[in-house]
Design a protein around this motif. Structure first.
Motif, PDB file in Angstrom:
ATOM      1  N   ASP A  43       0.845  -1.192   0.000  1.00 51.60           N
ATOM      2  CA  ASP A  43       0.000   0.000   0.000  1.00 51.60           C
ATOM      3  C   ASP A  43       0.883   1.245   0.000  1.00 51.60           C
ATOM      4  O   ASP A  43       1.574   1.535   0.981  1.00 51.60           O
ATOM      5  N   GLN A  44       0.842   2.009  -1.083  1.00 54.64           N
ATOM      6  CA  GLN A  44       1.711   3.169  -1.207  1.00 54.64           C
ATOM      7  C   GLN A  44       1.394   4.237  -0.175  1.00 54.64           C
ATOM      8  O   GLN A  44       2.300   4.947   0.290  1.00 54.64           O
ATOM      9  N   VAL A  45       0.110   4.381   0.224  1.00 59.94           N
ATOM     10  CA  VAL A  45      -0.252   5.398   1.215  1.00 59.94           C
ATOM     11  C   VAL A  45       0.425   5.092   2.552  1.00 59.94           C
ATOM     12  O   VAL A  45       0.957   5.993   3.213  1.00 59.94           O
ATOM     13  N   GLU A  46       0.415   3.824   2.961  1.00 58.40           N
ATOM     14  CA  GLU A  46       1.085   3.446   4.196  1.00 58.40           C
ATOM     15  C   GLU A  46       2.567   3.784   4.124  1.00 58.40           C
ATOM     16  O   GLU A  46       3.145   4.342   5.065  1.00 58.40           O
ATOM     17  N   ALA A  47       3.204   3.439   3.014  1.00 59.21           N
ATOM     18  CA  ALA A  47       4.635   3.696   2.862  1.00 59.21           C
ATOM     19  C   ALA A  47       4.938   5.190   2.887  1.00 59.21           C
ATOM     20  O   ALA A  47       5.863   5.646   3.568  1.00 59.21           O
ATOM     21  N   LEU A  48       4.165   5.981   2.147  1.00 60.71           N
ATOM     22  CA  LEU A  48       4.406   7.418   2.090  1.00 60.71           C
ATOM     23  C   LEU A  48       4.146   8.078   3.442  1.00 60.71           C
ATOM     24  O   LEU A  48       4.811   9.055   3.806  1.00 60.71           O
ATOM     25  N   SER A  57       5.179   4.614 -11.336  1.00 62.10           N
ATOM     26  CA  SER A  57       3.840   4.029 -11.400  1.00 62.10           C
ATOM     27  C   SER A  57       3.433   3.385 -10.091  1.00 62.10           C
ATOM     28  O   SER A  57       2.243   3.307  -9.780  1.00 62.10           O
ATOM     29  N   PHE A  58       4.400   2.937  -9.286  1.00 62.13           N
ATOM     30  CA  PHE A  58       4.053   2.221  -8.057  1.00 62.13           C
ATOM     31  C   PHE A  58       4.015   3.131  -6.841  1.00 62.13           C
ATOM     32  O   PHE A  58       3.289   2.870  -5.889  1.00 62.13           O
ATOM     33  N   VAL A  59       4.814   4.187  -6.836  1.00 63.07           N
ATOM     34  CA  VAL A  59       4.798   5.149  -5.739  1.00 63.07           C
ATOM     35  C   VAL A  59       3.947   6.331  -6.180  1.00 63.07           C
ATOM     36  O   VAL A  59       4.417   7.248  -6.843  1.00 63.07           O
ATOM     37  N   GLY A  60       2.665   6.294  -5.854  1.00 56.77           N
ATOM     38  CA  GLY A  60       1.744   7.304  -6.334  1.00 56.77           C
ATOM     39  C   GLY A  60       1.235   6.945  -7.718  1.00 56.77           C
ATOM     40  O   GLY A  60       1.569   5.911  -8.289  1.00 56.77           O
ATOM     41  N   ASN A  61       0.419   7.824  -8.259  1.00 56.71           N
ATOM     42  CA  ASN A  61      -0.160   7.621  -9.580  1.00 56.71           C
ATOM     43  C   ASN A  61       0.513   8.575 -10.542  1.00 56.71           C
ATOM     44  O   ASN A  61       0.833   9.700 -10.169  1.00 56.71           O
ATOM     45  N   THR A 106      10.367   8.880 -21.536  1.00 54.19           N
ATOM     46  CA  THR A 106       9.030   8.857 -20.947  1.00 54.19           C
ATOM     47  C   THR A 106       8.860  10.099 -20.097  1.00 54.19           C
ATOM     48  O   THR A 106       9.686  10.384 -19.219  1.00 54.19           O
ATOM     49  N   LEU A 107       7.786  10.836 -20.353  1.00 53.13           N
ATOM     50  CA  LEU A 107       7.486  12.025 -19.567  1.00 53.13           C
ATOM     51  C   LEU A 107       6.562  11.629 -18.420  1.00 53.13           C
ATOM     52  O   LEU A 107       5.496  11.049 -18.635  1.00 53.13           O
ATOM     53  N   CYS A 108       6.976  11.931 -17.189  1.00 49.64           N
ATOM     54  CA  CYS A 108       6.195  11.602 -15.991  1.00 49.64           C
ATOM     55  C   CYS A 108       5.654  12.884 -15.380  1.00 49.64           C
ATOM     56  O   CYS A 108       6.416  13.808 -15.076  1.00 49.64           O
ATOM     57  N   VAL A 109       4.345  12.941 -15.187  1.00 53.00           N
ATOM     58  CA  VAL A 109       3.720  14.063 -14.485  1.00 53.00           C
ATOM     59  C   VAL A 109       2.541  13.526 -13.673  1.00 53.00           C
ATOM     60  O   VAL A 109       1.757  12.706 -14.165  1.00 53.00           O
ATOM     61  N   ARG A 110       2.440  13.948 -12.427  1.00 52.07           N
ATOM     62  CA  ARG A 110       1.394  13.458 -11.542  1.00 52.07           C
ATOM     63  C   ARG A 110       0.044  14.075 -11.924  1.00 52.07           C
ATOM     64  O   ARG A 110      -0.033  15.263 -12.271  1.00 52.07           O
ATOM     65  N   ARG A 128      -3.528   8.770 -23.296  1.00 53.55           N
ATOM     66  CA  ARG A 128      -4.558   9.160 -22.330  1.00 53.55           C
ATOM     67  C   ARG A 128      -3.892   9.853 -21.152  1.00 53.55           C
ATOM     68  O   ARG A 128      -3.009   9.285 -20.495  1.00 53.55           O
ATOM     69  N   ILE A 129      -4.300  11.080 -20.877  1.00 53.24           N
ATOM     70  CA  ILE A 129      -3.749  11.872 -19.785  1.00 53.24           C
ATOM     71  C   ILE A 129      -4.783  11.967 -18.672  1.00 53.24           C
ATOM     72  O   ILE A 129      -5.951  12.276 -18.916  1.00 53.24           O
ATOM     73  N   LYS A 130      -4.341  11.716 -17.442  1.00 51.43           N
ATOM     74  CA  LYS A 130      -5.197  11.819 -16.266  1.00 51.43           C
ATOM     75  C   LYS A 130      -4.984  13.179 -15.606  1.00 51.43           C
ATOM     76  O   LYS A 130      -3.834  13.590 -15.387  1.00 51.43           O
ATOM     77  N   ALA A 131      -6.079  13.854 -15.296  1.00 50.98           N
ATOM     78  CA  ALA A 131      -6.008  15.143 -14.609  1.00 50.98           C
ATOM     79  C   ALA A 131      -6.951  15.115 -13.424  1.00 50.98           C
ATOM     80  O   ALA A 131      -8.154  14.848 -13.578  1.00 50.98           O
ATOM     81  N   ASP A 132      -6.412  15.364 -12.229  1.00 48.82           N
ATOM     82  CA  ASP A 132      -7.234  15.459 -11.019  1.00 48.82           C
ATOM     83  C   ASP A 132      -7.448  16.938 -10.718  1.00 48.82           C
ATOM     84  O   ASP A 132      -6.525  17.634 -10.291  1.00 48.82           O
ATOM     85  N   VAL A 133      -8.649  17.419 -10.949  1.00 46.44           N
ATOM     86  CA  VAL A 133      -8.953  18.842 -10.765  1.00 46.44           C
ATOM     87  C   VAL A 133      -9.992  19.000  -9.664  1.00 46.44           C
ATOM     88  O   VAL A 133     -10.757  18.075  -9.374  1.00 46.44           O
ATOM     89  N   ARG A 134      -9.999  20.171  -9.024  1.00 45.14           N
ATOM     90  CA  ARG A 134     -10.971  20.415  -7.960  1.00 45.14           C
ATOM     91  C   ARG A 134     -12.379  20.178  -8.488  1.00 45.14           C
ATOM     92  O   ARG A 134     -12.677  20.418  -9.659  1.00 45.14           O
ATOM     93  N   GLU A 135     -13.235  19.722  -7.573  1.00 45.27           N
ATOM     94  CA  GLU A 135     -14.589  19.361  -7.969  1.00 45.27           C
ATOM     95  C   GLU A 135     -15.230  20.480  -8.797  1.00 45.27           C
ATOM     96  O   GLU A 135     -15.215  21.653  -8.407  1.00 45.27           O
ATOM     97  N   LEU A 136     -15.766  20.098  -9.933  1.00 45.34           N
ATOM     98  CA  LEU A 136     -16.371  21.054 -10.865  1.00 45.34           C
ATOM     99  C   LEU A 136     -17.893  21.004 -10.743  1.00 45.34           C
ATOM    100  O   LEU A 136     -18.482  19.919 -10.704  1.00 45.34           O
ATOM    101  N   ARG A 137     -18.526  22.171 -10.690  1.00 46.65           N
ATOM    102  CA  ARG A 137     -19.991  22.186 -10.653  1.00 46.65           C
ATOM    103  C   ARG A 137     -20.576  21.591 -11.931  1.00 46.65           C
ATOM    104  O   ARG A 137     -21.573  20.877 -11.906  1.00 46.65           O
ATOM    105  N   THR A 138     -19.936  21.909 -13.044  1.00 50.25           N
ATOM    106  CA  THR A 138     -20.378  21.352 -14.320  1.00 50.25           C
ATOM    107  C   THR A 138     -19.160  20.765 -15.029  1.00 50.25           C
ATOM    108  O   THR A 138     -18.467  21.452 -15.784  1.00 50.25           O
ATOM    109  N   PRO A 139     -18.843  19.514 -14.766  1.00 51.57           N
ATOM    110  CA  PRO A 139     -17.670  18.918 -15.401  1.00 51.57           C
ATOM    111  C   PRO A 139     -17.899  18.720 -16.890  1.00 51.57           C
ATOM    112  O   PRO A 139     -19.048  18.631 -17.351  1.00 51.57           O
ATOM    113  N   PRO A 140     -16.825  18.668 -17.680  1.00 52.17           N
ATOM    114  CA  PRO A 140     -16.992  18.388 -19.101  1.00 52.17           C
ATOM    115  C   PRO A 140     -17.577  17.002 -19.317  1.00 52.17           C
ATOM    116  O   PRO A 140     -17.446  16.117 -18.458  1.00 52.17           O
ATOM    117  N   GLY A 141     -18.216  16.813 -20.437  1.00 55.13           N
ATOM    118  CA  GLY A 141     -18.802  15.527 -20.748  1.00 55.13           C
ATOM    119  C   GLY A 141     -17.893  14.696 -21.625  1.00 55.13           C
ATOM    120  O   GLY A 141     -16.921  15.206 -22.215  1.00 55.13           O
TER     121      GLY A 141
END
Length: 364
Positions: A196-201, A235-239, A273-277, A314-327
């Protein structure tokens, strides 16, 4: 024996000719929490069992507190150990479970009650001394198992997936308790096995990342998370977003887009390989902007996870909760700061672990 600190000196373990731990060089300093992090079958539990004395290395040596313990039986190594299924004796009261190790070590009878009370108070279980394990919750049973390990006052504490049997809420509480125990026991070395990466971190001073019986990388949680040196670590330490690119002059090329990043001397034209959280990828215009189409949207409470298809990736983006997220199917622009990206090359991925291992071994 007594002592703190652990050193693996090229320790290998094999079963029926199959190597399950390969030439491990690693030092856990006195008072340090070292997490062994990796998938099932990576060799992390085998490494812990080699320290405990439950498996005999095919080659190499194990040291505790500077003493070679490779040939010593478990009960002479002065260690405390906690496993994921607690291993409490159901017919014994809590106080007798905690006293078990002391009696096995033939501690003076007059000392045992005080040592048991001390360990139970340290783990917040002082009021439960007279209960049986069946009368306790899972989290309470785990605290008793930790108290039993601490009662012998070990220089080394081994924790093998100690929280995996607990639900999420209990796990979070126990993480806080283990962090507190670490602060109260500054001289005890802790080797903590987890997938579990959260436990380790959360807990570790350093993390040793393992895969396929080998140590792949080792560093502080911040080092491994912010500047991973291999794709496996990233990939294993965090996403992470791991995007195939071509290095340019101070830039990386993804499809037709030129992204400003620190190339670290990577030769122009080299594949990398470009790595960005994901949490460092923003929505809208900004530096290193990329336009693509949304392929998936996940609501995660405080954030939305957007999956955006860009140039066949495919790029993953974690953004603050959006009232109207894109579809799904909407065209959006995402961006990230140059300093938030790390460029990994094949040479780094293959050689980084060896160089870091050499540094760890030298420290020992």
């Amino acid at each position: 024996m007594s002592g703190s600190g652990i050193r693996f000196d090229r320790v290998s373990v094999a079963y029926d000719g199959n190597t399950v731990l390969h030439a491990l060089d690693l030092t856990v300093e006195p008072g340090e929490v070292m997490a062994l992090l990796g998938p099932s079958g990576s060799g992390k539990t085998t490494a812990l069992r080699a320290v405990a004395g439950f498996v005999r290395p095919a080659s190499g040596r194990v040291f505790i507190g500077g003493t070679d313990v490779t040939g010593l039986p478990p009960h002479r190594r002065g260690i405390g150990m906690v496993v994921q299924q607690y291993a409490l004796f159901p017919h014994l009261r809590v106080k007798d479970n905690v006293a078990f190790g002391l009696r096995a070590q033939k501690a003076a009878k007059a000392e045992i009650p005080g040592r048991v009370a001390e360990a139970l108070e340290m783990t917040g279980m002082g009021a439960y001394a007279e209960r049986y394990p069946r009368e306790l919750s899972g989290g309470q049973q785990q605290r008793v198992a930790i108290a039993r390990a601490l009662a012998i006052r070990p220089g080394v504490l081994l924790l093998d997936e100690p929280l995996s049997a607990l639900d999420a809420q209990l796990r979070s509480g126990m993480l806080a308790e283990l962090a507190r125990l670490h602060r109260e026991l500054p001289d005890v070395s802790i080797l903590y096995v987890t997938h579990d990466q959260v436990e380790a971190l959360t807990l570790a001073d350093r993390i040793a990342v393992m895969d396929r019986a080998r140590l792949q990388d080792c560093g502080t949680p911040q080092e491994l998370y912010r500047t991973p040196r291999t794709e496996f670590t990233a990939s294993f330490v965090g996403n992470a977003n791991l995007l195939p690119v071509t290095a340019g002059a101070g830039a990386a090329l993804l499809g037709g887009a030129e992204l400003k990043v620190d190339t670290g001397g990577v030769a122009p034209g080299a594949t990398a390989t470009l790595c960005v959280r994901p949490h460092l990828v923003g929505l809208g215009d900004g530096p290193n902007a990329l336009t693509g189409r949304v392929s998936e949207v996940q609501w995660r409470g405080a954030t939305h996870r957007l999956y955006v298809d860009v140039a066949g990736e495919r790029i993953k983006a974690d953004v603050r909760e959006l009232r109207t997220p894109p579809g799904i199917g909407d065209q959006v622009t995402v961006h990230f700061a140059p300093e938030d990206a790390v460029l990994l090359t094949a040479a780094v991925s293959e050689g980084a672990a060896a160089s870091r291992r050499a540094g760890v071994a030298a420290d020992g």
